[in-house]
Design a protein around this motif. Structure first.
Motif, PDB file in Angstrom:
ATOM      1  N   THR A   1       6.271   8.078  -0.695  1.00  0.00           N
ATOM      2  CA  THR A   1       6.919   7.443   0.452  1.00  0.00           C
ATOM      3  C   THR A   1       8.130   6.652   0.006  1.00  0.00           C
ATOM      4  OG1 THR A   1       4.782   7.316   1.550  1.00  0.00           O
ATOM      5  CG2 THR A   1       6.523   5.920   2.416  1.00  0.00           C
TER       6      THR A   1
ATOM      7  N   ALA B   1       0.811  -1.218   0.000  1.00  0.00           N
ATOM      8  CA  ALA B   1       0.000   0.000   0.000  1.00  0.00           C
ATOM      9  C   ALA B   1       0.844   1.268   0.000  1.00  0.00           C
ATOM     10  CB  ALA B   1      -0.927   0.003   1.216  1.00  0.00           C
ATOM     11  N   THR B   2       2.136   1.120   0.115  1.00  0.00           N
ATOM     12  CA  THR B   2       3.021   2.286   0.175  1.00  0.00           C
ATOM     13  C   THR B   2       2.991   3.036  -1.147  1.00  0.00           C
ATOM     14  OG1 THR B   2       4.442   1.154   1.744  1.00  0.00           O
ATOM     15  CG2 THR B   2       5.387   3.032   0.609  1.00  0.00           C
ATOM     16  N   GLY B   3       2.837   4.359  -1.056  1.00  0.00           N
ATOM     17  CA  GLY B   3       2.751   5.194  -2.248  1.00  0.00           C
ATOM     18  C   GLY B   3       4.120   5.571  -2.796  1.00  0.00           C
TER      19      GLY B   3
ATOM     20  N   TYR C   1       1.701   3.908   4.796  1.00  0.00           N
ATOM     21  CA  TYR C   1       0.585   3.410   3.991  1.00  0.00           C
ATOM     22  C   TYR C   1      -0.225   4.532   3.355  1.00  0.00           C
ATOM     23  CZ  TYR C   1      -1.707   4.546   8.355  1.00  0.00           C
ATOM     24  OH  TYR C   1      -2.131   5.200   9.476  1.00  0.00           O
TER      25      TYR C   1
ATOM     26  N   ASN D   1      -0.154  12.633  -2.837  1.00  0.00           N
ATOM     27  CA  ASN D   1      -0.157  13.165  -4.182  1.00  0.00           C
ATOM     28  C   ASN D   1       1.260  13.578  -4.578  1.00  0.00           C
ATOM     29  OD1 ASN D   1      -0.818  14.359  -6.586  1.00  0.00           O
ATOM     30  ND2 ASN D   1      -2.368  15.726  -5.731  1.00  0.00           N
TER      31      ASN D   1
ATOM     32  N   VAL E   1      -1.451   7.466   0.940  1.00  0.00           N
ATOM     33  CA  VAL E   1      -1.311   7.794  -0.470  1.00  0.00           C
ATOM     34  C   VAL E   1      -1.119   9.306  -0.550  1.00  0.00           C
ATOM     35  CG1 VAL E   1      -2.420   7.781  -2.724  1.00  0.00           C
ATOM     36  CG2 VAL E   1      -2.757   5.868  -1.152  1.00  0.00           C
TER      37      VAL E   1
END
Length: 182
Positions: free
Chosen positions: A21, A16-18, A116, A120, A118
């Protein structure tokens, strides 16, 4: 919770890591590696414990950027330099300083957001301009301060402080801040 459930939970969080990150934590890892390797390759003799303790702290910096680990990492690398490095301004010193600055800035960015979340790309772009200004202005101010200090000019402390204040102001305004913001 069993060990396999914890690993599964960790893998789900990792998926789930954006990208913001990942970019910040990659910058921490890359700059931290430079901050550990460059002093080790420098002509001065570094204590053997510095790379070992630094590597452990760097792993903690990447995994937990909002903890005390980035500060301890920077202290360990700086102490390694202060104990044995020459007092002259050298290329390894400047590269180590830039790497520590990047570790600091990327840790500050990564520490603000959960892994985790998100985020932009606009948030990453807003962080990138002041970070680039700091990385470019830091060595310029350090070299200018070193030249003024070596010239035995009257008021050199004032010139150094004024340069640091000007650099801080430039970074502040590059971040989109204004004097009236609260």
């Amino acid at each position: 919770m069993s060990g396999d459930e914890r690993i599964s939970q960790w893998l789900v969080a990792l998926q789930a890591t954006g990208p913001a990150t990942w970019a910040a934590r990659s910058a921490i890892a890359a700059a931290g590696l430079v901050a550990l390797v460059v002093p080790g390759l420098a002509p001065w003799d570094q204590m053997d414990a510095i790379p070992i303790v630094g590597a452990l702290l760097l792993a903690a910096c990447v995994l937990l950027p909002d903890s005390l680990a980035p500060l301890l990492f920077m202290i360990v690398v700086c102490l390694g330099w202060l104990m044995r490095a020459p007092s002259d301004l050298t290329l390894p010193l400047v590269l180590t300083g830039i790497a520590l600055l990047v570790v600091h800035l990327a840790s500050a960015f990564a520490g603000q957001i959960p892994s985790y979340a998100v985020v932009n790309r606009e948030a990453l772009r807003k962080w990138l301009l002041p970070a680039t200004c700091a990385v470019l202005l830091g060595p310029v101010v350090a070299i200018a301060a070193g030249l003024v200090r070596g010239a035995e000019v009257q008021g050199s402390l004032f010139v150094t402080v004024a340069a640091l204040v000007a650099a801080t102001g430039a970074i502040w305004f590059a971040a989109g801040q204004s004097v009236g913001d609260r």
